[in-house]
Design a protein around this motif. Structure first.
Motif, mmCIF file in Angstrom:
data_model
loop_
_atom_site.group_PDB
_atom_site.id
_atom_site.type_symbol
_atom_site.label_atom_id
_atom_site.label_comp_id
_atom_site.label_asym_id
_atom_site.label_seq_id
_atom_site.Cartn_x
_atom_site.Cartn_y
_atom_site.Cartn_z
ATOM 1 N N ASP A 1 0.321 0.452 -4.013
ATOM 2 C CA ASP A 1 -1.070 0.997 -3.853
ATOM 3 C C ASP A 1 -2.009 0.665 -5.170
ATOM 4 O O ASP A 1 -2.606 1.264 -5.670
ATOM 5 C CB ASP A 1 -1.053 2.359 -3.475
ATOM 6 C CG ASP A 1 -2.541 2.479 -2.836
ATOM 7 O OD1 ASP A 1 -3.081 1.730 -2.383
ATOM 8 O OD2 ASP A 1 -3.128 3.538 -3.244
ATOM 9 N N LYS B 1 0.653 -1.241 -0.029
ATOM 10 C CA LYS B 1 -0.050 0.107 -0.073
ATOM 11 C C LYS B 1 0.931 1.246 0.090
ATOM 12 O O LYS B 1 0.674 2.309 -0.790
ATOM 13 C CB LYS B 1 -0.717 0.007 1.209
ATOM 14 C CG LYS B 1 -1.809 1.111 1.227
ATOM 15 C CD LYS B 1 -3.263 0.723 1.599
ATOM 16 C CE LYS B 1 -4.191 1.751 1.572
ATOM 17 N NZ LYS B 1 -4.705 2.388 0.382
ATOM 18 N N GLY C 1 -5.383 -2.784 -4.404
ATOM 19 C CA GLY C 1 -7.134 -2.382 -4.518
ATOM 20 C C GLY C 1 -7.726 -2.351 -5.689
ATOM 21 O O GLY C 1 -8.788 -2.817 -5.985
#
Length: 120
Positions: A94, A90, A97
């Motif tokens: 990132d 993240k 997601g």
């Protein structure tokens, strides 16, 4: 961090994070993920917490099942502990997601075409 075998069947769906310690990418992070058609995706990035985001060194490329273990060995990747993997991903990449959103969309689309009474 340590070494782990590169095994498509056992590799986590969201890939693994490691630190590259040798070669042209030494000091950068690697997110290694299984792709389709017997290939692996190499996402490489400098740590954005240590520099200007618009000047980060980064790269990405794909390699075959046969070439991937050798490339990882040449990079001397030290894999993050699984307990740190999600936080590092993240902070540095990132992108997981977005992968999860895409998988959900694909699953939803496939389920729409499998509904009883639906004609393709």
């Amino acid at each position: 961090m340590g070494t782990i075998p590169i095994d498509r069947a056992a590799w986590p769906e969201d890939g693994r994070i490691g630190r590259i310690t040798a070669g042209e990418y030494a000091g950068l992070y690697l997110l290694l993920a299984v792709e389709i058609n017997n290939s692996w995706a190499f996402y490489i990035s400098e740590d954005p917490r240590t520099g200007e985001v618009d000047q980060l060194k980064s790269d990405d490329f794909w390699a075959t099942d046969e070439d991937t273990p050798l490339l990882v060995e040449e990079m001397a990747v030290e894999w993050a502990d699984e307990s740190q993997d999600a936080a590092l991903e993240k902070e540095i990449f990132d992108i997981r997601g977005e992968w999860r959103k895409q998988r959900r969309r694909n699953t939803l689309i496939r389920s729409l075409f499998r509904r009883p009474g639906h004609r393709a």
